[in-house]
Design an enzyme around this catalytic site. Structure first.
Site, PDB file in Angstrom:
ATOM      1  N   ASP A   1      46.228  35.711  38.838  1.00 35.10           N
ATOM      2  CA  ASP A   1      45.923  37.108  39.210  1.00 35.10           C
ATOM      3  C   ASP A   1      47.206  37.961  39.322  1.00 35.10           C
ATOM      4  O   ASP A   1      48.306  37.434  39.403  1.00 35.10           O
ATOM      5  CB  ASP A   1      45.187  37.089  40.555  1.00 35.10           C
ATOM      6  CG  ASP A   1      44.307  38.319  40.742  1.00 35.10           C
ATOM      7  OD1 ASP A   1      44.393  39.254  39.933  1.00 35.10           O
ATOM      8  OD2 ASP A   1      43.534  38.334  41.721  1.00 35.10           O
TER       9      ASP A   1
ATOM     10  N   ASP B   1      39.527  27.151  47.053  1.00 38.51           N
ATOM     11  CA  ASP B   1      40.915  27.106  46.562  1.00 38.51           C
ATOM     12  C   ASP B   1      41.716  26.002  47.236  1.00 38.51           C
ATOM     13  O   ASP B   1      41.660  25.842  48.451  1.00 38.51           O
ATOM     14  CB  ASP B   1      41.627  28.420  46.878  1.00 38.51           C
ATOM     15  CG  ASP B   1      41.094  29.567  46.060  1.00 38.51           C
ATOM     16  OD1 ASP B   1      40.163  29.358  45.264  1.00 38.51           O
ATOM     17  OD2 ASP B   1      41.631  30.668  46.236  1.00 38.51           O
TER      18      ASP B   1
ATOM     19  N   ASP C   1      37.511  34.592  36.870  1.00 35.82           N
ATOM     20  CA  ASP C   1      37.115  34.455  38.270  1.00 35.82           C
ATOM     21  C   ASP C   1      35.815  35.223  38.529  1.00 35.82           C
ATOM     22  O   ASP C   1      35.289  35.879  37.615  1.00 35.82           O
ATOM     23  CB  ASP C   1      38.272  34.964  39.156  1.00 35.82           C
ATOM     24  CG  ASP C   1      38.379  34.184  40.452  1.00 35.82           C
ATOM     25  OD1 ASP C   1      37.344  33.654  40.918  1.00 35.82           O
ATOM     26  OD2 ASP C   1      39.482  34.117  41.011  1.00 35.82           O
TER      27      ASP C   1
ATOM     28  N   LYS D   1      41.077  32.111  32.395  1.00 40.10           N
ATOM     29  CA  LYS D   1      40.383  31.759  33.642  1.00 40.10           C
ATOM     30  C   LYS D   1      39.642  33.005  34.072  1.00 40.10           C
ATOM     31  O   LYS D   1      40.258  34.044  34.322  1.00 40.10           O
ATOM     32  CB  LYS D   1      41.403  31.346  34.703  1.00 40.10           C
ATOM     33  CG  LYS D   1      40.854  31.190  36.117  1.00 40.10           C
ATOM     34  CD  LYS D   1      41.969  30.712  37.058  1.00 40.10           C
ATOM     35  CE  LYS D   1      41.570  30.728  38.524  1.00 40.10           C
ATOM     36  NZ  LYS D   1      42.668  30.296  39.418  1.00 40.10           N
TER      37      LYS D   1
END
Ligand code: GAL
Length: 401
Positions: A80, A214, A157, A155
């Site tokens: 991110d 996470d 999310d 990826k």
């Protein structure tokens, strides 16, 4: 808006609902920024730690110079916090020009020139979890932008969206990725956001998928992930195989939270669980014994076994767990004996190969999993005794006689 689009495509008969990119035949290996570098964007205060092209180039250089690439680590994955907060006038997502002055296409070229691959991060909702632009309503343009840049892995999310949309949106992004014609490994956070995930559909659309919280820099975190995978409540283990892997999150070796024995546990268990090996650490500063674990070819061979079968927990007695993973050639197994206890002394675990679920009547030749050293030959009923340190592991490979 995109629901209408799905229906239109289905009617035209061109809907592609399977991940058909030929990637992740074994669990992907590489490096990813999030666990260690989070959302550090202030390159003035933290020039070495901020999410920037220089960080990713530095880690890529290390993958090559320190032997990681030679043993299979190949993806450098940006997580991110890489773009500007606003899209450009054409609706395209823009890498922050102060932190990525050369642009993403250039960064991808840099990786490719070193024989590496570049991964990027997006979000299925309107914003990423860190508040950057999400792909909702922009999936087509984002997939094409990533492909144009030469990106090799995405990826995606799942923050900032309606839970009912996941089952439509994740396959839709897979459709747009396929449509670009560029093979892009697709990592979905989808099951981590829904109750009772439909793993069949997830595996049909994603190469790898996060299904748990996470990872943090702690033994408690590693333990809770292993517990979730051991319980396998939603029966996700069986969906692992070439092209599809469960992702218990990043490798944290090289950071602050794990003892040496606990580092052995994470590496060995991620090998037994057929998990992606995506390190998130500072490759400029890794202790030699940790580096040896990260580069351990015996562990990596188990992790990368071509059958791609995920190991399972065979027994749980107090703090002791026994796991096994079928390997190739058929009949061979990795066996992990795990001590989750924290009493000061090692646990002496006395078991038999038959108890662990092995069945070859002629018995097995057993080697030690980290070193390959011969342990001995065992019949199914021989005592198999193992000394396992507190928060530690013993790993073996058993080949039928
Ligand atoms: C979380 C995700 C992390 C990281 C983070 C970025 O939801 O699970 O791995 O990507 O978002 O904001």
């Amino acid at each position: 808006m995109y629901v209408v689009f799905v229906v239109a495509l289905t009617c035209l008969g061109v809907w592609v609902d399977a991940v058909n990119n030929g990637l992740a035949r074994t669990p992907p290996m590489g490096w990813m920024s999030w666990q260690r570098y989070r959302c550090i964007t202030d390159c003035v205060q933290q020039p070495d730690n901020c999410i920037s092209e220089s960080l990713f180039k530095r880690m890529a250089d290390r993958l090559v110079s320190d032997g990681y690439k030679d043993v299979g680590y190949e993806y450098i994955n940006i997580d991110d916090c890489w773009p500007l907060k606003d899209r450009d006038a054409e609706g395209k997502i823009v890498p922050d020009p102060t932190r990525f002055p050369s642009g993403m296409a250039d960064l991808a070229k840099y990786m490719h020139s070193k024989g590496l691959k570049l991964g990027i991060y997006g979000d299925f909702g309107t914003l990423t979890c860190g508040g950057y632009p999400g792909s909702k309503f922009y999936m087509d343009v984002d997939a094409q932008t990533f492909a144009d840049w030469g990106i090799d892995s995405l990826k995606l999310d799942g923050c900032y969206t309606n839970p009912d949309d996941y089952a439509t949106g994740y396959p839709l992004m897979e459709f747009f990725l396929n449509k670009t014609g560029r093979p892009i490994l697709y990592s979905c956070s989808w099951p981590a956001y829904v109750k009772d995930p439909d793993y069949k559909t997830i595996a049909d659309n994603c190469n790898i998928w996060r299904n748990y919280g996470d990872i943090q820099d702690s033994w408690d975190s590693v333990k809770s992930i292993i517990g979730f995978y051991g319980d396998d409540t939603d029966n996700f283990t069986k969906f692992a195989g070439p092209g599809n892997f469960n992702d218990p999150d990043m490798i944290i070796l090289g950071n602050f939270g794990l003892s040496y024995d606990q580092q052995r546990v994470q590496m060995a268990m991620w090998a037994v669980m057929a998990s992606p090996l995506l390190m998130s650490n500072n490759l400029d500063d890794i202790r030699p014994e940790t580096k040896d674990l990260l580069l351990n070819k015996n562990l990596i061979a188990i992790n990368q076994d071509p059958l791609g079968i995920q190991g399972t927990r065979k027994s749980q007695t107090g703090n002791i767990e026994i796991w096994s993973r079928p390997l190739s050639p058929v009949g061979k197994f990795a066996i992990a004996i795990l001590n989750l206890g924290e009493a000061g002394c090692a646990a002496i675990v006395n078991t038999t190969l038959s108890y662990i679920g092995l069945t070859n009547q002629g018995g097995y030749k057993v080697t030690e999993g980290f070193t390959g050293a011969v342990v001995g030959t065992f019949s199914l009923s021989d005592h198999f005794v193992s000394n396992v340190n507190p928060s530690g592991i013993q790993l073996y490979v058993a080949s039928p006689n």
